[in-house]
Scaffold this motif. Sequence first.
Motif, short mmCIF file in Angstrom:
data_model
loop_
_atom_site.label_atom_id
_atom_site.label_comp_id
_atom_site.label_asym_id
_atom_site.label_seq_id
_atom_site.Cartn_x
_atom_site.Cartn_y
_atom_site.Cartn_z
N ASN A 162 -9.85 7.34 5.09
CA ASN A 162 -9.01 6.96 3.96
C ASN A 162 -8.39 5.58 4.14
O ASN A 162 -7.88 5.00 3.19
N VAL B 186 -8.75 -1.51 1.55
CA VAL B 186 -8.53 -0.08 1.35
C VAL B 186 -7.03 0.15 1.58
O VAL B 186 -6.21 -0.40 0.84
N HIS B 187 -6.65 0.89 2.63
CA HIS B 187 -5.23 1.25 2.75
C HIS B 187 -4.44 0.36 3.70
O HIS B 187 -3.26 0.14 3.48
N ASN C 16 0.83 -1.21 0.00
CA ASN C 16 0.00 0.00 0.00
C ASN C 16 0.87 1.25 0.00
O ASN C 16 0.77 2.10 0.88
N HIS D 25 -9.13 -1.11 -3.21
CA HIS D 25 -9.96 0.06 -2.98
C HIS D 25 -9.19 1.19 -2.28
O HIS D 25 -9.80 2.07 -1.67
N ASP D 26 -7.87 1.16 -2.39
CA ASP D 26 -7.03 2.13 -1.71
C ASP D 26 -7.17 3.51 -2.37
O ASP D 26 -6.93 3.65 -3.57
N THR D 27 -7.56 4.51 -1.58
CA THR D 27 -7.67 5.87 -2.11
C THR D 27 -6.46 6.73 -1.76
O THR D 27 -6.35 7.86 -2.23
N VAL D 28 -5.55 6.19 -0.95
CA VAL D 28 -4.34 6.93 -0.57
C VAL D 28 -3.22 6.61 -1.55
O VAL D 28 -2.63 7.50 -2.16
N ALA E 98 -3.21 4.42 -4.61
CA ALA E 98 -4.08 3.64 -5.49
C ALA E 98 -3.38 2.39 -6.02
O ALA E 98 -2.16 2.38 -6.20
#
Length: 267
Positions: free
Chosen positions: A157, A243-244, A123, A216-219, A221
């Motif tokens: 996030n 996610v992150h 990540n 689904h990582d928004t920090v 990507a």
Amino acid sequence: MDNLSYFTTSDGVRIAYRIDGDLNKPVLVLSNSIGTTLRMWDGQVPELSSHFSMLRYDARGHGASSVPDGPYSLARLGQDVLELMDTLGIAQAHFLGLSLGGIVGQWLGIHAPARIDRLVLSNTAPYLGPADRFDAPIAEALQADDMTTTAETFLHNWFPASMFEAPNPVVERFRAMLLATNRHGLVGSWRAVQDTDLRQDIACIARPTLVIAGEHDTVTAASYSVQMAKTIPGATLLVLPAVHLSNVEFPREFGDAVVKFVLSPAA
């Protein structure tokens, strides 16, 4: 936290660390996300400590480590790891870093390849620019009365929305970590990320490397991880539906992947 030890870096910063597992097993250094402490890896201790001597530390500006004036440079964050290894007489270790810890891992793979055996970059990204995107959150963190707003931004996030639908002990644990983080340590570390662009340099990493992404990582990507895995020679890519904080959302899958990769005869 019990069982913390400390050493002092060449520039006078006190760094907290701890070791879990058999000291005779291969050393795995773990490096944290910004805004967290070495406790972000608690979920990995049972599995990883049965295979490795786990060496965790609080990055400068975080946790039980001291908070020197910033900004911090990426080279200095990498040097902290090397000096910790020197202090403990560790010539070479495996390295697992997530987010900022993964950026530190990239720096080590580029600049200290003899000290790293296998490298796991989770990540993370070689570049999170443009640099001015950090100006507003840095200003906000410095001007706020406390870390509450910054903490909530980070948490949303880091975790899927479903984890906020009811009180969640995992979210609360990370909220407490963030609220206890010194804003100057956070901002000093943000400055290191702000100044980093390793997009070309990572092509020089010659260590066996596993890149772990959150779908689904928004920090950081997943697209960053895909590009990293293409750029680092021979790198392996694993995408988890996270996610992150992939290690927190999918601890079993994460731990299994790390063990399999690091201990495999040929990575």
